[in-house]
Enzyme design. Structure first.
Site, mmCIF file in Angstrom:
data_model
loop_
_atom_site.group_PDB
_atom_site.id
_atom_site.type_symbol
_atom_site.label_atom_id
_atom_site.label_comp_id
_atom_site.label_asym_id
_atom_site.label_seq_id
_atom_site.Cartn_x
_atom_site.Cartn_y
_atom_site.Cartn_z
ATOM 1 N N GLU A 112 0.829 -1.207 0.000
ATOM 2 C CA GLU A 112 0.000 0.000 0.000
ATOM 3 C C GLU A 112 0.866 1.260 0.000
ATOM 4 O O GLU A 112 0.521 2.255 -0.641
ATOM 5 C CB GLU A 112 -0.950 -0.008 1.205
ATOM 6 C CG GLU A 112 -1.933 -1.166 1.220
ATOM 7 C CD GLU A 112 -2.724 -1.309 -0.078
ATOM 8 O OE1 GLU A 112 -2.934 -0.304 -0.772
ATOM 9 O OE2 GLU A 112 -3.139 -2.438 -0.398
ATOM 10 N N HIS A 119 2.368 7.658 -6.231
ATOM 11 C CA HIS A 119 1.711 8.965 -6.257
ATOM 12 C C HIS A 119 2.744 10.089 -6.147
ATOM 13 O O HIS A 119 2.686 11.083 -6.888
ATOM 14 C CB HIS A 119 0.706 9.048 -5.100
ATOM 15 C CG HIS A 119 -0.201 10.220 -5.183
ATOM 16 N ND1 HIS A 119 -1.007 10.625 -4.141
ATOM 17 C CD2 HIS A 119 -0.445 11.108 -6.184
ATOM 18 C CE1 HIS A 119 -1.700 11.688 -4.488
ATOM 19 N NE2 HIS A 119 -1.370 12.003 -5.719
#
Length: 241
Positions: A112, A119
């Site tokens: 995760e 990003h």
């Protein structure tokens, strides 16, 4: 199914039967993959990390090592509810992962965080998937109704089914764009777990195996979406003119 097949000409019956064989095969494959993922995570959740590290500790350390300071690590309810929220800049970990001291918890937490690194680095496939989210979210709310109406009215109003196919094609595109995003996040995760010495030579293959198995679920989902799309295309192509 009887309703759907009534709209397919005799020449397309064999193709439709073959399509259903593919559906059944993918459904069985999906169940096998899901069972394999659960079995591996159960197995690796019993393998502890050194120094009592938890999934939360692993996530915070990976973010810090990648120079990411604007992402919070939160505990969220649910099972397999782990995800990265780019809008809120949060890595959300399920209770078992957040508090878990195991190689399975470390693998999930690092995966995760891999999305958070994507990003921060403006990973092109993540940007593409994020751009598709609002479109696909809208499409998902109406696509099945449009397809159902399109199948029922395919002889009199074939354009409606064609519109439904175009909407569903967005879902299929999203499923395939998701593949490189998930695979890259896992690649970043296992590379960091190794370099940060969270894993050992004995536990590193376990982390790789767990994330590889999880990636297979996305592969099956993408193939299932493609098979469904082709099924509706076959109905459209075999309509009676």
């Amino acid at each position: 199914m009887i309703i759907l097949q009534s709209y397919v000409g005799t020449g397309g019956t064999g193709g439709m039967s073959f399509a259903w064989l593919i559906f059944i095969g993918l459904m069985i494959l999906g169940l096998i993959v899901q069972a394999n993922v659960k079995a591996k995570f159960r197995k690796y959740s019993k393998v502890p990390l050194p120094d009592g590290l938890t999934g939360k500790d692993v996530a915070e350390r990976m973010l810090r090592d990648n120079g990411i300071t604007d992402v919070s690590v939160l505990c969220v309810p649910g099972m397999l509810s782990d995800h990265y929220n780019p809008a809120k800049h949060t890595v959300n970990l399920s209770k078992d992962v957040y508090y878990g001291n195991s190689i399975a918890a470390a693998a999930v937490a690092a995966h995760e965080c891999g999305h958070a690194v994507q990003h921060a680095r403006a990973y092109v496939w993540l940007k593409f998937r994020s751009a598709l989210v609002p479109i696909v979210s809208y499409s998902d709310r109406i696509v099945m109704w449009v397809l159902l109406a399109g199948v029922l009215l395919v002889e009199t109003f074939p354009s409606l089914l064609l519109f439904g196919i175009c909407l569903f094609a967005l879902t299929t595109l999203f499923a395939f764009v998701t593949l490189p995003v998930e695979i890259d996040a896992s690649r970043r995760a296992v590379a960091w777990l190794d370099t940060a010495r969270i894993t050992t030579p004995e536990t590193y293959p376990m982390a790789c195996s767990a994330l590889r198995s999880a990636a297979y679920t996305y592969v099956v989902a993408a193939l299932s979406s493609l098979a469904t799309l082709l099924y509706y295309i076959m109905i459209y192509m075999n309509r009676r003119d």
